[in-house]
Design an enzyme around this catalytic site. Structure first.
Site, short mmCIF file in Angstrom:
data_model
loop_
_atom_site.label_atom_id
_atom_site.label_comp_id
_atom_site.label_asym_id
_atom_site.label_seq_id
_atom_site.Cartn_x
_atom_site.Cartn_y
_atom_site.Cartn_z
CG ASP A 193 -7.80 -1.04 -8.14
OD1 ASP A 193 -7.15 -1.15 -7.06
OD2 ASP A 193 -8.15 0.06 -8.60
CB SER A 222 -6.61 6.79 -5.18
OG SER A 222 -5.61 5.93 -4.65
CG HIS A 226 -7.40 1.70 -4.98
ND1 HIS A 226 -7.06 1.72 -6.32
CD2 HIS A 226 -6.92 2.84 -4.44
CE1 HIS A 226 -6.40 2.85 -6.58
NE2 HIS A 226 -6.30 3.54 -5.45
#
Length: 366
Positions: free
Chosen positions: A330, A41, A333
């Site tokens: 977040d 991600s 990340h």
């Protein structure tokens, strides 16, 4: 909950010029003809969008600072590989494999998938994802298409030998496996040393496939300081500030073995592998955050609960207004601001400890 709208789309070329003005230089001519990306991600740019998965980011406020809004990137804007691609001279973003075929493959493609790991089972509690083995299968299919386009295997092999490949795996094997005992037994089955050995053995076999299918200039991105993410601070830090040493110490073991793996691969014919010290770069940013203009380092710009890290960004949640001052976007990340710093130092090392044995700019020149 306040609704947040993505900002108006801007042309990609304008955006890259803006990026380079921030770096203090004009965009150079492309240094390589192709860039292939593998990972999770941290660099996924939309491959998970149509999967039945919790690991998706194709909704606001993700992409609030990205041209066109949400794309599937787990960031408010650019990822590290977006910055690296720009610094390599690409005029556009490297596209996701999910919607790229044929001639477009020749300039490179992004195979990364959120929640992916080196181990097959990693991230399964989140649903759909493409582990590194699956990303390699997709790459093999892409290579076959490129062979057909370029005419024969030798021509394709020569073409691929000049491309840059970046691979960033391992974060989820800790975050969404080893340190998640409610879902995975690995934390009880292996000591940190044994688990790192297991991961490196699997990783070596997988990277050999990449080499066998033409990759010669390969940047291996080390696992960052996962123990400092807002999610881990929320769950495990006594004060919400002190990074979780149990996690970071395990990651350091993995990274040290990954550096040795670089040496092993560089004994192969024509191979030029390098290690990007994501852990060390991130540690330096944490220690000198004010010098980088970052004021908040222990909580997400958006999220829910302690450190904004117990639940990640909710759809249409209003994020913090001063996003360029946050290290984290977040619960897991980094922000675009942090990604640009890491991307810049990966491309052109600021310190000798940033890379081993060379930065991506040097790798491109070989």
């Amino acid at each position: 909950m306040a609704r947040v709208e993505p900002r108006q789309a801007v042309p990609v070329t304008w955006w890259l010029l803006l990026l380079f003005s921030a770096f203090g230089s004009a965009r150079p001519a492309p240094q390589v003809s192709c860039y292939f990306i593998f990972g999770d991600s941290l660099v996924d740019n939309g491959n998970n969008n149509n999967m039945a998965s919790l690991a998706v980011a194709n909704y606001p406020p993700y992409g609030i600072d990205f041209p066109g809004g949400p794309s599937g990137r787990f960031s408010n804007g650019l990822t590290t590989v977006d910055a690296i691609a720009a610094l390599l001279g690409f005029e556009d973003f490297i596209p996701p494999y999910a919607n790229t075929r044929g001639q477009a493959l020749l300039s490179g493609v992004n195979f990364a998938s959120a929640a992916a790991g080196i181990r097959e089972e990693t991230g399964r509690q989140l649903g759909g994802r493409t582990p590194f083995s699956g990303q390699l299968q997709n790459y093999q299919q892409a290579v076959q298409q490129m062979v057909n386009i370029l005419g024969d295997e030798d021509t394709a092999a020569n073409y691929l030998s000049k491309c840059i490949f970046s691979v960033g795996m391992g974060s989820n094997d800790y975050l969404n496996n080893y340190f998640m005992p409610a879902f995975y037994p690995t934390g009880q089955q292996y000591t940190p040393e044994e688990y790192a050995d297991d991961l490196i053995a699997r990783y070596a076999r997988q990277l050999k496939v990449l080499y066998n299918y033409g990759a010669r200039k390969v940047a291996l991105i080390g696992v960052g300081r996962v123990g400092c993410s807002p999610n881990e601070l929320a769950q495990r830090s006594p004060n919400g500030i002190t990074c979780v040493e149990e996690i970071d110490s395990a990651i350091r073991i993995f990274n040290s073995k990954l550096m040795r793996l670089v040496d092993e691969f560089n004994t192969l014919d024509g191979a030029h592998f390098t290690y990007i010290n994501g852990y060390g770069i991130f540690d330096d940013i944490l220690k000198h955050s004010a010098a980088y203009g970052l004021r908040v380092t222990n909580r997400g710009c958006c999220g829910v609960g302690r450190n904004n890290g117990q639940i990640t960004c909710l759809p249409y949640q209003a994020p913090c207004p001063d996003r360029n001052r946050y290290l984290f976007w977040d619960a897991f990340h980094p922000s675009e601001a942090a990604n640009i710093i890491v991307g810049k130092r990966s491309y052109s090392a600021q310190s000798p400890s940033d890379v081993y044995p060379m930065d991506i700019r040097t790798l491109a020149r070989i």
